[in-house]
Design a protein around this motif. Structure first.
Motif, PDB file in Angstrom:
ATOM      1  N   HIS A 138       0.837  -1.213   0.000  1.00 16.91           N
ATOM      2  CA  HIS A 138       0.000   0.000   0.000  1.00 16.91           C
ATOM      3  C   HIS A 138       0.862   1.250   0.000  1.00 16.91           C
ATOM      4  O   HIS A 138       0.561   2.221  -0.712  1.00 16.91           O
ATOM      5  CB  HIS A 138      -0.925   0.021   1.220  1.00 16.91           C
ATOM      6  N   GLN A 143      -5.743   7.037  -6.480  1.00 14.53           N
ATOM      7  CA  GLN A 143      -5.001   5.858  -6.038  1.00 14.53           C
ATOM      8  C   GLN A 143      -4.292   6.129  -4.714  1.00 14.53           C
ATOM      9  O   GLN A 143      -4.226   5.258  -3.852  1.00 14.53           O
ATOM     10  CB  GLN A 143      -3.982   5.431  -7.097  1.00 14.53           C
ATOM     11  N   ALA A 198      -6.894   5.929  -1.955  1.00 12.51           N
ATOM     12  CA  ALA A 198      -7.285   4.539  -1.687  1.00 12.51           C
ATOM     13  C   ALA A 198      -6.216   3.838  -0.848  1.00 12.51           C
ATOM     14  O   ALA A 198      -6.536   3.101   0.080  1.00 12.51           O
ATOM     15  CB  ALA A 198      -7.521   3.786  -2.993  1.00 12.51           C
ATOM     16  N   CYS A 251     -12.167   0.763   2.813  1.00  6.94           N
ATOM     17  CA  CYS A 251     -11.186   0.191   1.881  1.00  6.94           C
ATOM     18  C   CYS A 251     -11.847  -0.198   0.573  1.00  6.94           C
ATOM     19  O   CYS A 251     -11.321   0.082  -0.507  1.00  6.94           O
ATOM     20  CB  CYS A 251     -10.503  -1.016   2.507  1.00  6.94           C
ATOM     21  N   ALA A 271     -11.022   1.618  -2.995  1.00  5.90           N
ATOM     22  CA  ALA A 271     -10.544   0.822  -4.132  1.00  5.90           C
ATOM     23  C   ALA A 271     -11.517   0.930  -5.299  1.00  5.90           C
ATOM     24  O   ALA A 271     -11.105   0.997  -6.461  1.00  5.90           O
ATOM     25  CB  ALA A 271     -10.362  -0.629  -3.712  1.00  5.90           C
ATOM     26  N   THR A 320     -10.579   2.598  -8.915  1.00  9.55           N
ATOM     27  CA  THR A 320     -10.645   1.754 -10.108  1.00  9.55           C
ATOM     28  C   THR A 320     -11.585   2.312 -11.155  1.00  9.55           C
ATOM     29  O   THR A 320     -11.210   2.454 -12.316  1.00  9.55           O
ATOM     30  CB  THR A 320     -11.087   0.320  -9.728  1.00  9.55           C
ATOM     31  N   ARG A 332      -1.167  -4.993  -6.088  1.00  5.80           N
ATOM     32  CA  ARG A 332      -0.757  -3.616  -5.780  1.00  5.80           C
ATOM     33  C   ARG A 332       0.649  -3.326  -6.301  1.00  5.80           C
ATOM     34  O   ARG A 332       0.924  -2.228  -6.777  1.00  5.80           O
ATOM     35  CB  ARG A 332      -0.856  -3.346  -4.283  1.00  5.80           C
TER      36      ARG A 332
END
Length: 192
Positions: A15, A43, A46, A61, A65, A69, A170
């Motif tokens: 992350h 990004q 997130a 979370c 995400a 996306t 990731r």
């Protein structure tokens, strides 16, 4: 059963790397590519929801995400297509992402997962196609790495190469973001 400490460090590190690479990409593209910079910042946000204590509830979370996306990745592709003169594909990708973002509340968890993975693959393929036709090597690598992340996320296995599948995804997204940032700079230099 509590996760092993090594697994927690691997997850936190993946992350952190994705967040740092995306932050650098956002800062370096902010002047020339506002859409791409916004996509990179999504990004970062997130990844930050996972790293910040107290913010990383499961719902936060998933929401972070999802937004990164279905809105962030189309913003990245939008700018790449726009710079290369493919305005119809740019608008189609961004419009599709916005429709998915609005419809996300009406989809179940599996539906959101499939839609997010489909968006990731569509963005990766379109970036790859444009990069091949413009001979942009960084764009080819960026599209390939985004595609790898999308394909890996569909695998049934929980672990790959001794790491959790999500961590490897990731890492692939971080590599793709770095390459994609370089691709934007290369493309901008060619047009100037």
């Amino acid at each position: 059963m509590a996760p092993k400490p090594g697994v927690e460090w691997n997850t936190a590190l993946s992350h952190l790397v994705l967040g740092v690479v995306s932050l650098h990409a956002a800062a370096s593209t902010a002047q020339a590519s506002r859409g791409a910079a916004a996509g990179f910042l999504l990004q970062v946000l997130a990844a930050a929801t996972m790293l910040a204590p107290g913010l990383s509830t499961h719902e936060d979370c998933l929401a972070g995400a999802w937004v990164a996306t279905v809105i962030g990745l189309p913003l990245l592709a939008f700018d790449f297509h726009w710079v290369n003169g493919d305005r119809s594909s740019a608008n189609l990708l961004l419009g599709g992402g916005m429709v998915l973002a609005v419809a996300g509340g009406h989809l179940g968890p599996e539906g959101r997962s499939v839609a997010g993975q489909a968006m990731l693959l569509v963005v990766a393929v379109t970036i790859l196609i444009v990069a091949v036709f413009t001979a942009n090597t960084y764009g080819m690598w960026g599209g390939a790495m985004l595609g790898v992340a999308g394909l890996l996320s569909r695998l049934e296995e929980d672990r790959l190469l001794l790491l959790p599948k999500e961590d490897i995804c990731r890492w692939a997204l971080a590599a793709g973001s770095w390459a994609y940032c370089r691709a934007l700079h290369t493309q901008r230099l060619q047009w100037e």
